[in-house]
Design an enzyme around this catalytic site. Structure first.
Site, PDB file in Angstrom:
ATOM      1  N   GLU A   1       1.673 -38.217  57.872  1.00  0.00           N
ATOM      2  CA  GLU A   1       0.760 -36.870  57.150  1.00  0.00           C
ATOM      3  C   GLU A   1       1.067 -35.773  56.065  1.00  0.00           C
ATOM      4  OE1 GLU A   1      -2.399 -36.172  60.597  1.00  0.00           O
ATOM      5  OE2 GLU A   1      -0.342 -35.559  61.678  1.00  0.00           O
TER       6      GLU A   1
ATOM      7  N   GLU B   1      13.443 -39.284  47.388  1.00  0.00           N
ATOM      8  CA  GLU B   1      13.005 -38.363  48.197  1.00  0.00           C
ATOM      9  C   GLU B   1      12.760 -38.193  49.753  1.00  0.00           C
ATOM     10  OE1 GLU B   1      15.167 -36.509  47.401  1.00  0.00           O
ATOM     11  OE2 GLU B   1      15.033 -37.204  45.011  1.00  0.00           O
TER      12      GLU B   1
ATOM     13  N   HIS C   1      21.949 -42.781  49.770  1.00  0.00           N
ATOM     14  CA  HIS C   1      22.341 -43.251  48.260  1.00  0.00           C
ATOM     15  C   HIS C   1      22.871 -44.680  48.364  1.00  0.00           C
ATOM     16  CE1 HIS C   1      21.340 -39.201  45.548  1.00  0.00           C
ATOM     17  NE2 HIS C   1      20.059 -40.298  45.975  1.00  0.00           N
TER      18      HIS C   1
ATOM     19  N   ASN D   1       1.834 -40.435  65.544  1.00  0.00           N
ATOM     20  CA  ASN D   1       0.072 -40.437  65.713  1.00  0.00           C
ATOM     21  C   ASN D   1      -0.324 -40.848  64.411  1.00  0.00           C
ATOM     22  OD1 ASN D   1       1.347 -37.457  64.582  1.00  0.00           O
ATOM     23  ND2 ASN D   1      -0.731 -37.310  64.624  1.00  0.00           N
TER      24      ASN D   1
ATOM     25  N   ASN E   1     -21.643 -25.149  47.533  1.00  0.00           N
ATOM     26  CA  ASN E   1     -21.309 -25.151  48.396  1.00  0.00           C
ATOM     27  C   ASN E   1     -20.721 -25.742  49.630  1.00  0.00           C
ATOM     28  OD1 ASN E   1     -22.247 -27.415  48.633  1.00  0.00           O
ATOM     29  ND2 ASN E   1     -24.323 -27.075  49.438  1.00  0.00           N
TER      30      ASN E   1
END
Length: 411
Positions: free
Chosen positions: A200, A334, A343, A391, A406
């Protein structure tokens, strides 16, 4: 009148080849103007969404017809994806975009087993595809004819800066045992020993990025979405999915000290993630995208093996190219460090002239991980046991561009 009509029909049917043009990616020395034709069949009576789950386009490359098959990158955004920016007086403003269609796809060229594609279909077709071993870029042309696109080889883009681009990570190489032949076989990621993992991801664009793109949040948003779409394509063979849970734009001012010293910027960003971002945004990893020019030839830096750690699950990326693919490859590199990859040494191979993890980023972009990178990652999982990527994120098949008014929520 008839002559004019005939000319128009000819232009639509046959690509035009030009010698030089200035496009979003830079100065291009050789390109074709093509007119992609959508050929996706729609069942009679069916309601056609703006962006189907699967689409096909026909156009010509080098005078030869190609069929581009596209599939929507489902799960590119988490269900609770949010965007944050700051008002002129420094107030934090977070929006939660409505869940609807998105326009980011992966794909392939018909009858080319080694082909790949990462495409945005938001406003025409924009992105890259690999055809017969060569990398091509495609983008809409800003002409009165909205169907016209430019297609050109990556090698035909004039390089802005001939200096080598480097990763700032320093590492002592180890000798590796020969990798099992499974890596060379046509096996699924699971068969190769890569369990499904989910990252995530939050992307933070610093204030210089906001200035570079003239405060246009739409441009920054599309740029970042294209990057993450390509990262997902790169990591698919390792069975890793990246779900974008948040985009933050430091529109008012930087929230840390961003300097040209990449190590200092990374340390500051890691501290900020631990003390600020994690308190208000659920995520596994954060990457800072900056328009600052890092010292020397460095364009990126990350903590090796830092995934899931409070401070070290971070990286800093210089927005060093007008070619989205190159910035995406830098961020993928990265993120590879965060996932335990070192590397590549001379003994590392991926079946191409370059791989994802060299210390000096190649001028021949590659989306392939070497045998060494695969072994590093396989070692990282049981040794470091990164729990946060186990997860499955809140995911949805689609996500939208943000709305205003809104939907604004002040934090």
């Amino acid at each position: 009148m008839i002559q004019v009509l005939l000319v128009t029909l000819c232009l639509a049917a046959f690509p035009y080849q030009g010698s030089s043009i200035i496009l979003e990616s830079g100065n291009v020395n050789d390109y074709e103007v093509v007119y992609p034709r959508k050929v996706t069949p729609v069942p009679r009576g069916a309601v056609q969404p703006k962006y189907e789950d699967a689409m096909q386009y026909e156009f010509k490359v080098n005078g030869e017809p190609v069929v581009l098959h596209l599939e929507k990158n489902k799960g590119l955004f988490s269900e609770d994806y949010s965007e944050t920016h700051y008002s002129p007086d420094g107030r934090e403003i977070t929006t939660y975009p409505l869940v609807e269609d998105h326009c980011y796809y992966h794909g392939r060229i018909e009858n080319d087993a080694d082909s790949t594609a990462s495409i945005s279909a938001c406003n025409g077709l924009k992105g890259h595809f690999k055809l017969q071993g060569e990398m091509y870029l495609i983008e809409p042309l800003e002409l009165s004819d909205s169907e016209a696109h430019a297609v050109y080889k990556y090698e035909n883009v004039e390089k802005e800066d001939e200096a080598p681009k480097m990763c700032g990570v320093t590492q002592n190489w180890e000798s590796y045992e020969p990798i099992k032949k499974a890596f060379q076989l046509n096996l699924t990621p699971e068969q190769q020993g890569f369990p499904q993992r989910y990252v995530e991801l939050v992307i933070v664009a610093d204030h210089r990025m906001n200035t570079k793109y003239n405060g246009d949040s739409d441009k920054i948003r599309q740029w970042v979405h294209q990057i993450v779409n390509t990262i997902n394509e790169i990591y698919r063979p390792l069975n890793i999915r990246f779900a974008l849970v948040g985009l933050e734009i430091w529109s008012n001012q930087d929230l840390i000290t961003v300097t040209s010293v990449s190590h200092d910027t990374l340390a500051s960003f890691g501290n900020w993630r631990e003390t600020d971002l994690l308190r208000r945004q659920r995520h596994d990893n954060a990457q800072l995208l900056t328009a600052i020019d890092f010292d020397g030839d460095t364009v990126g830096l990350a903590y090796v093996g830092g995934m899931c750690q409070l401070k070290h699950s971070t990286g800093v990326i210089q927005d060093h190219s007008a070619i989205n693919l190159l910035v995406a490859l830098t961020m993928a590199h990265e993120l590879g460090h965060n996932l335990g990859m070192n590397h590549d040494g001379n003994q590392c191979h991926c079946g191409a002239n370059s791989c994802v993890m060299p210390s000096v980023l190649s001028d021949q972009p590659s989306k392939l991980f070497s045998d060494c990178s695969k072994k590093d990652y396989q070692t990282f999982l049981p040794v470091n046991n990164p729990q946060c990527i186990l997860n499955k994120p809140l995911r949805t098949d689609t996500a939208s561009t943000p709305v205003s008014g809104n939907e604004l929520l002040e934090a």
